[in-house]
Design a protein around this motif. Structure first.
Motif, PDB file in Angstrom:
ATOM      1  N   PRO A 169      -4.310   4.665  -9.738  1.00 17.69           N
ATOM      2  CA  PRO A 169      -4.051   4.417 -11.164  1.00 17.69           C
ATOM      3  C   PRO A 169      -4.614   3.066 -11.593  1.00 17.69           C
ATOM      4  N   ARG A 170      -4.885   2.976 -12.869  1.00 18.85           N
ATOM      5  CA  ARG A 170      -5.542   1.786 -13.400  1.00 18.85           C
ATOM      6  C   ARG A 170      -4.736   0.536 -13.094  1.00 18.85           C
ATOM      7  N   ALA A 171      -3.424   0.652 -13.177  1.00 22.99           N
ATOM      8  CA  ALA A 171      -2.580  -0.528 -12.994  1.00 22.99           C
ATOM      9  C   ALA A 171      -2.692  -1.085 -11.583  1.00 22.99           C
ATOM     10  N   GLU A 172      -2.882  -0.199 -10.615  1.00 24.93           N
ATOM     11  CA  GLU A 172      -2.897  -0.678  -9.233  1.00 24.93           C
ATOM     12  C   GLU A 172      -4.295  -0.986  -8.748  1.00 24.93           C
ATOM     13  N   GLU A 173      -5.279  -0.741  -9.581  1.00 26.69           N
ATOM     14  CA  GLU A 173      -6.644  -0.732  -9.065  1.00 26.69           C
ATOM     15  C   GLU A 173      -7.090  -2.059  -8.480  1.00 26.69           C
ATOM     16  N   GLU A 174      -6.704  -3.173  -9.122  1.00 28.13           N
ATOM     17  CA  GLU A 174      -7.270  -4.434  -8.650  1.00 28.13           C
ATOM     18  C   GLU A 174      -6.727  -4.804  -7.281  1.00 28.13           C
ATOM     19  N   LYS A 175      -5.495  -4.405  -7.005  1.00 28.07           N
ATOM     20  CA  LYS A 175      -4.943  -4.818  -5.717  1.00 28.07           C
ATOM     21  C   LYS A 175      -5.146  -3.750  -4.647  1.00 28.07           C
ATOM     22  N   ALA A 176      -5.795  -2.633  -5.006  1.00 22.74           N
ATOM     23  CA  ALA A 176      -5.756  -1.471  -4.117  1.00 22.74           C
ATOM     24  C   ALA A 176      -6.441  -1.695  -2.780  1.00 22.74           C
ATOM     25  N   MET A 177      -7.326  -2.700  -2.700  1.00 19.56           N
ATOM     26  CA  MET A 177      -8.043  -2.862  -1.443  1.00 19.56           C
ATOM     27  C   MET A 177      -7.486  -4.001  -0.592  1.00 19.56           C
ATOM     28  N   ASP A 178      -6.430  -4.666  -1.069  1.00 18.71           N
ATOM     29  CA  ASP A 178      -5.869  -5.786  -0.301  1.00 18.71           C
ATOM     30  C   ASP A 178      -5.281  -5.301   1.002  1.00 18.71           C
ATOM     31  N   PHE A 179      -5.419  -6.112   2.020  1.00 13.13           N
ATOM     32  CA  PHE A 179      -4.922  -5.684   3.328  1.00 13.13           C
ATOM     33  C   PHE A 179      -3.412  -5.496   3.324  1.00 13.13           C
ATOM     34  N   SER A 180      -2.702  -6.390   2.627  1.00 18.23           N
ATOM     35  CA  SER A 180      -1.236  -6.257   2.660  1.00 18.23           C
ATOM     36  C   SER A 180      -0.810  -4.967   1.982  1.00 18.23           C
ATOM     37  N   TRP A 183      -1.670  -2.138   4.375  1.00 24.31           N
ATOM     38  CA  TRP A 183      -0.750  -2.105   5.517  1.00 24.31           C
ATOM     39  C   TRP A 183       0.538  -1.375   5.150  1.00 24.31           C
ATOM     40  N   ASP A 184       0.938  -1.492   3.868  1.00 28.04           N
ATOM     41  CA  ASP A 184       2.132  -0.783   3.424  1.00 28.04           C
ATOM     42  C   ASP A 184       1.829   0.649   3.042  1.00 28.04           C
ATOM     43  N   PHE A 185       0.646   1.093   3.306  1.00 29.41           N
ATOM     44  CA  PHE A 185       0.223   2.457   2.992  1.00 29.41           C
ATOM     45  C   PHE A 185       0.264   2.735   1.507  1.00 29.41           C
ATOM     46  N   GLU A 186      -0.030   1.707   0.710  1.00 27.78           N
ATOM     47  CA  GLU A 186      -0.235   1.921  -0.723  1.00 27.78           C
ATOM     48  C   GLU A 186      -1.724   1.775  -0.970  1.00 27.78           C
ATOM     49  N   GLY A 187      -2.104   1.731  -2.227  1.00 27.54           N
ATOM     50  CA  GLY A 187      -3.518   1.485  -2.524  1.00 27.54           C
ATOM     51  C   GLY A 187      -4.367   2.688  -2.173  1.00 27.54           C
ATOM     52  N   TYR A 188      -5.538   2.453  -1.636  1.00 27.16           N
ATOM     53  CA  TYR A 188      -6.469   3.552  -1.401  1.00 27.16           C
ATOM     54  C   TYR A 188      -5.953   4.542  -0.379  1.00 27.16           C
ATOM     55  N   ILE A 189      -5.153   4.027   0.558  1.00 23.57           N
ATOM     56  CA  ILE A 189      -4.643   4.946   1.585  1.00 23.57           C
ATOM     57  C   ILE A 189      -3.678   5.947   0.979  1.00 23.57           C
ATOM     58  N   LYS A 190      -2.900   5.511  -0.007  1.00 25.08           N
ATOM     59  CA  LYS A 190      -1.933   6.426  -0.583  1.00 25.08           C
ATOM     60  C   LYS A 190      -2.631   7.573  -1.285  1.00 25.08           C
ATOM     61  N   TYR A 191      -3.802   7.301  -1.814  1.00 21.07           N
ATOM     62  CA  TYR A 191      -4.497   8.356  -2.537  1.00 21.07           C
ATOM     63  C   TYR A 191      -5.627   8.908  -1.696  1.00 21.07           C
ATOM     64  N   SER A 192      -5.336   9.138  -0.434  1.00 16.02           N
ATOM     65  CA  SER A 192      -6.338   9.725   0.448  1.00 16.02           C
ATOM     66  C   SER A 192      -5.750  10.971   1.082  1.00 16.02           C
ATOM     67  N   ALA A 193      -6.569  11.636   1.897  1.00 18.46           N
ATOM     68  CA  ALA A 193      -6.146  12.919   2.470  1.00 18.46           C
ATOM     69  C   ALA A 193      -5.033  12.770   3.478  1.00 18.46           C
ATOM     70  N   ALA A 442      -8.044   7.634 -13.936  1.00 17.28           N
ATOM     71  CA  ALA A 442      -7.204   6.485 -13.576  1.00 17.28           C
ATOM     72  C   ALA A 442      -6.240   6.134 -14.688  1.00 17.28           C
ATOM     73  N   ASP A 443      -6.520   6.621 -15.913  1.00 14.89           N
ATOM     74  CA  ASP A 443      -5.678   6.222 -17.035  1.00 14.89           C
ATOM     75  C   ASP A 443      -4.546   7.195 -17.296  1.00 14.89           C
ATOM     76  N   VAL A 444      -4.616   8.367 -16.717  1.00 13.64           N
ATOM     77  CA  VAL A 444      -3.579   9.365 -16.980  1.00 13.64           C
ATOM     78  C   VAL A 444      -2.271   8.886 -16.375  1.00 13.64           C
ATOM     79  N   PRO A 445      -1.203   8.925 -17.155  1.00 15.90           N
ATOM     80  CA  PRO A 445       0.086   8.489 -16.585  1.00 15.90           C
ATOM     81  C   PRO A 445       0.512   9.430 -15.474  1.00 15.90           C
ATOM     82  N   ARG A 446       1.027   8.844 -14.460  1.00 19.95           N
ATOM     83  CA  ARG A 446       1.299   9.597 -13.250  1.00 19.95           C
ATOM     84  C   ARG A 446       2.784   9.769 -13.010  1.00 19.95           C
TER      85      ARG A 446
END
Lengths: 782, 138
Positions: A169-180, A183-193, A442-446
């Motif tokens: 989602p747009r709101a999380e996009e900037e932080k989505a690649m941070d290691f922390s 590590w919490d399984f958010e960000g790109y990993i959460k939206y993966s297979a 990315a803009d659609v409310p989830r």
């Protein structure tokens, strides 16, 4: 016998006909019999206690015979086919054997486990064998999930970023690649297979028309089915190997003497330990044997045991409440901003710490109870099991609260999404001629995808569990060993013998940890398909790490007692954990509605609706009718009743067979007792008689020394005693011994014929052969 | 794999130097009973001690190993030898004799004061961990 056949053939060959056609029926039958016999010999060759050279020659002879004469058994045209079939059968057997050899070579880590076995004994090695087996099971599950769910979606489904559920989602996009964040399984990993939320709910995908939602559901079910099947198969093969344990208590000393030495030991330190433990165990059994029941203050013992159990129940309740409290707190934290690392991971930390500190606490409390070590171990295992179970279920309950909370929010989010899209498409300030591009995903409310959230929780728990166990091993075993080894030179007391000393490998704790981790994997794999892959990696690293740790920092157990039937005990525990982890998944599938905008079942009322849909649309009509008929409760309830009846019937059959078994065993024992009684009675009667004549002959001997008369009437008695002695020497050696010296005295005054016999040594071996009805026979000369 | 007369003395089986029955194993499996084994004997030994050997075969050879005086019976003297080797002499003489008595009590079916092959097999086949301890892994 070959000469017979050769002669037959040579007599027939001058006539120029093929010898095979002239084998008569009886010859054929005889050859067949011989071939069958040789085949049987080949298959039972392993069981025969012959030396290897003899076995090899016999085997080669038998195989040559079978090969030569098997072809001769078929008749006419059928004979060629028969020979061909035999050839194929032999080739198949050879192929199977080569394949078996190849499979044995492929078994991984065999040398490592053998090394550990020779250093630590077979019980520690059994943990590693269990770990290896678990790795195999997880590998199969991973293959299933990866091949049937992840790969199709990645290859044939919509790519990342195309639809809302697959985009950050747009709101999380900037932080989505941070290691922390990763590590919490958010960000790109959460939206993966790796997680449930990524999967699209299209009924068929790709040019293969692969039905992904159906595949997802069926793979989820078959994960449990396969695990169940393989656990039960393993249990069944374990029980087949072990014999019935009816009379094990009757043979304590014999078992200690003949089966206590572990031939696998190949290291002198372990051997020393083994010697010490064998000596201790003998001394204990001797003490048990000699002492009568020491009923020393049973009231104190009972009171202490009740107290210990009470304390432990308090601990268990305390730990359950602590977990519940911490999970509730984490829900509040997730609503706050700027939470620290500790607050984010509090749940996992608390659960791992409990798992690390409670078992030793239980052991310390259990010292009050003063049980025999084997019973104490069982109690300890039961308590650790209760601890882990309580923790897991409290965690699940708290998780369910969160899920319900998320579900209740779904309606509002649905509304928000609807209105956002509506506003986007109908807002003013846009040219109506050009078709409007759809809203960027990315803009659609989830919606808050509760399944992915559950998957993430399990994933984080698994990872933190793994890290905690590795850190525990590193600190508790390795650093401790380093400390003891290096500080021993400059310390007041002997560190190696005294307080810290080297750690022993905690078999039961490790096995239980492994079992419960597998339970968590089973629970979480439906919501996070990538979890099984993570587990495979974890087991792999765990194998190498623990092998290294055990060899470098552990010492063999000082006190070894057999937890011998524990292999099936751990399998039984695994089965129980499998059922317990099936329950939450089944409950959520059956009763909770799936999220409306993520996962392969989005939009359906219940997850299992996918089956009904597939049956309606993809199968022919009559199959749909059959399924509907089968799903009728009027049919299912009688089926369940029938299964209960079958279980009851099989149970009673097995009980009656066990009873018959016990009776047969008693009969055999009684027969043996009767035989022994008869032998002893015969022996006693003979000895009694010889004792009487002995008394008579000793009196006569003393008289003989005084007078020279009465030699002839007395000459018969020593020979009689000799014969009777020959008949029953083994029964009472003491009587035999007393008979001997007196007869030696008697021959002084005997006629020479009898003297010859009486001076012969008594037969020592196989006395029975000269008995039974041959009372007048003389003992054979040596 | 011919029948080369490669002789393995028991000094060469270094990994099993700590086994209290090492000499007996060598004697039982060697051809002439003096501890020198040919390749065939060596194969025999590992075949019997492997995981796949059937129980009865193992019981038969175990009996031969524990029969120190080779008289086809495990008598009291054999038992004493076994116990002494297992405990490396740590038990006193009366403890040793008590243990031997108890074993004869338990396992001697025909009450002749010594264990025949039958008695031994009856007893050992009930042992839950006989297969796992009487086993050398290669």
């Amino acid at each position: 016998m070959w000469k017979r056949l050769e002669k037959h053939r040579s007599s027939k060959s001058p006539s120029g006909m093929s010898s095979r056609e002239y084998l008569s029926e009886e010859e054929l039958a005889w050859i067949q019999e011989q071939v069958e016999e040789k085949k049987k010999l080949i298959t039972t060759m392993r069981n025969k206690p012959w030396p290897m050279a003899k076995k090899l020659t016999e085997l080669r002879e038998a195989q040559a015979f079978v090969e030569k004469y098997e072809g001769a058994l078929g008749k006419g045209k059928g004979q060629q086919l028969y020979a061909y079939r035999m050839l194929m059968a032999k080739k198949w057997v050879k192929f199977k054997r080569d394949f078996d050899n190849f499979k044995t070579q492929c078994i991984p880590w065999e040398m490592k486990i053998k090394d550990i076995e020779s250093h630590f004994g077979s019980s520690v090695a059994s943990y590693f064998i269990f770990l290896r087996w678990m790795y195999g099971v997880n590998l199969v599950l991973f293959g299933l999930i990866f091949g049937l769910v992840i790969i199709p979606e990645v290859l044939m489904g919509m790519p990342y970023g195309s639809i809302p559920r697959k985009t950050v989602p747009r709101a999380e996009e900037e932080k989505a690649m941070d290691f922390s964040v990763l590590w919490d399984f958010e960000g790109y990993i959460k939206y993966s297979a790796l997680f449930y939320g990524y999967y699209n709910d299209q009924r068929t995908i790709g040019w293969l028309r692969y039905r992904l939602p159906m595949a997802y559901f069926m793979v989820g079910v078959s994960v449990f089915g396969y695990s169940l099947m393989i656990v039960i198969r393993s249990m069944a093969s374990n029980t087949q190997g072990s014999t019935s344990d009816g009379e094990n208590d009757n043979f304590t000393f014999s078992f200690k003497m003949f089966t206590s030495w572990d031939y696998l030991i190949g290291n002198s330190e372990t051997a020393d330990n083994k010697y010490a433990s064998i000596t201790t165990s003998f001394k204990e059994s001797i003490v048990d044997e000699q002492e009568s029941n020491k009923e020393e203050n049973i009231h104190l013992t009972r009171f202490l045991r009740v107290l210990a159990n009470f304390l432990i129940i308090c601990c268990l309740c305390g730990s359950g409440y602590l977990i519940y409290f911490v999970v509730k707190r984490s829900q509040e934290f997730s609503k706050m901003q700027n939470i620290s690392w500790y607050e984010r991971n509090e749940v996992e930390i608390v659960m791992s710490l409990l798992g690390m500190f409670c078992p030793p606490l239980f052991e310390t409390i259990a010292a009050l109870e003063n049980y025999h070590p084997r019973i104490g171990l069982k109690w300890q295992l039961g308590r650790i099991f209760a601890l882990f179970l309580g923790n897991l279920y409290t965690f699940l309950l708290a998780l369910m609260d969160e899920v319900h909370h998320k579900l209740s929010n779904e309606d509002t989010i649905k509304n928000i999404t609807h209105w956002t899209l509506f506003n986007y498409y109908n807002s003013s300030g846009w040219n109506d001629s050009v078709p409007r591009p759809p809203l960027h995903p990315a803009d659609v409310p989830r919606g808050s995808c509760w399944e992915t959230a559950v998957g993430i929780e399990f994933m984080r728990l698994t990872v933190s569990d793994m890290l905690v166990s590795y850190i525990t091993i590193l600190l508790g075993d390795f650093l401790r060993a380093c400390f003891v080894r290096f500080m021993n030179y400059c310390w007041c007391w002997d560190l190696e013998a005294g307080f810290p000393s080297y750690a022993e490998f905690d078999i039961s704790g490790n096995v239980l940890g492994l079992i419960f981790n597998q339970g968590m994997i089973w629970m979480g794999s439906f919501y996070a398909p990538g979890l099984v892959g993570i587990n495979v990696l974890r087991l792999l690293t765990s194998m190498y790490f623990q092998c290294w740790a055990v060899m470098s920092s552990n010492v063999p157990h000082a006190r070894v007692f057999k937890a011998s039937r524990s292999n099936n005990f751990y399998m039984g525990l695994l089965l129980l954990v499998l059922f317990l982890s099936l329950l939450p998944v089944a409950y959520t599938i059956m009763s909770l509605p799936p999220s409306f905008d993520c996962g392969p079942f989005s939009g359906k009322n219940r997850m299992y609706d996918v089956i009904q849909e597939t049956v309606e649309n993809d199968f022919p009509n009559f199959l749909g009718k059959i399924f509907a008929f089968l799903a009728n409760p009027g049919l299912i309830i009688p089926a369940i009743l029938l299964m209960f009846l079958a279980i009851y019937y099989l149970n009673s059959v097995s009980k009656s067979l066990a009873r018959a078994n016990a009776q047969l065993r008693k009969k055999i024992q009684a027969l043996r007792d009767v035989e022994k009684f008869h032998k002893s009675v015969k022996g006693r009667a003979i000895v009694k008689d010889s004792g009487d004549t002995l008394k008579g002959s000793s009196k006569n001997a003393t008289q003989l020394q005084l007078t020279e008369e009465g030699t002839t009437p007395h000459s018969t008695s020593p020979s009689q005693t000799l014969e009777k002695k020959a008949q029953g020497p083994g029964t009472s050696s003491s009587a035999g011994r007393t008979v001997l010296p007196t007869t030696r005295n008697v021959p002084v005054s005997q006629p020479p014929g009898v003297r010859l016999n009486s001076s012969q040594p008594l037969p020592q071996t196989h006395p029975w052969r000269s008995t039974s009805g041959k009372s007048t026979r003389r003992p054979p000369p040596h | 794999m011919g029948n080369k007369q490669t002789v393995f003395t028991d000094e060469q089986l270094e990994a099993y130097q700590d086994n209290p029955f090492r000499q007996r194993i060598a004697q039982v499996f060697s051809e002439d009973g003096d501890g020198h084994m040919t390749l065939d004997n060596f194969l025999d030994m590992f075949s019997v001690m492997s995981e796949m050997a059937p129980r009865d075969l193992k019981a038969y050879y175990a009996f031969k190993i524990y029969d120190f005086n080779n008289d086809d019976y495990i008598c009291a003297w054999d038992l004493e030898q076994t116990v002494t080797r297992l405990t490396r002499g740590e038990l006193s003489a009366e403890e040793v004799s008590l243990v031997c008595e108890k074993v004869l009590d338990e396992a001697d079916g025909d009450h002749d004061g010594r264990l025949s092959l039958e008695d031994f097999q009856n007893m050992i086949l009930r042992a839950p961990d006989f297969l796992s301890t009487f086993h050398i892994r290669i």
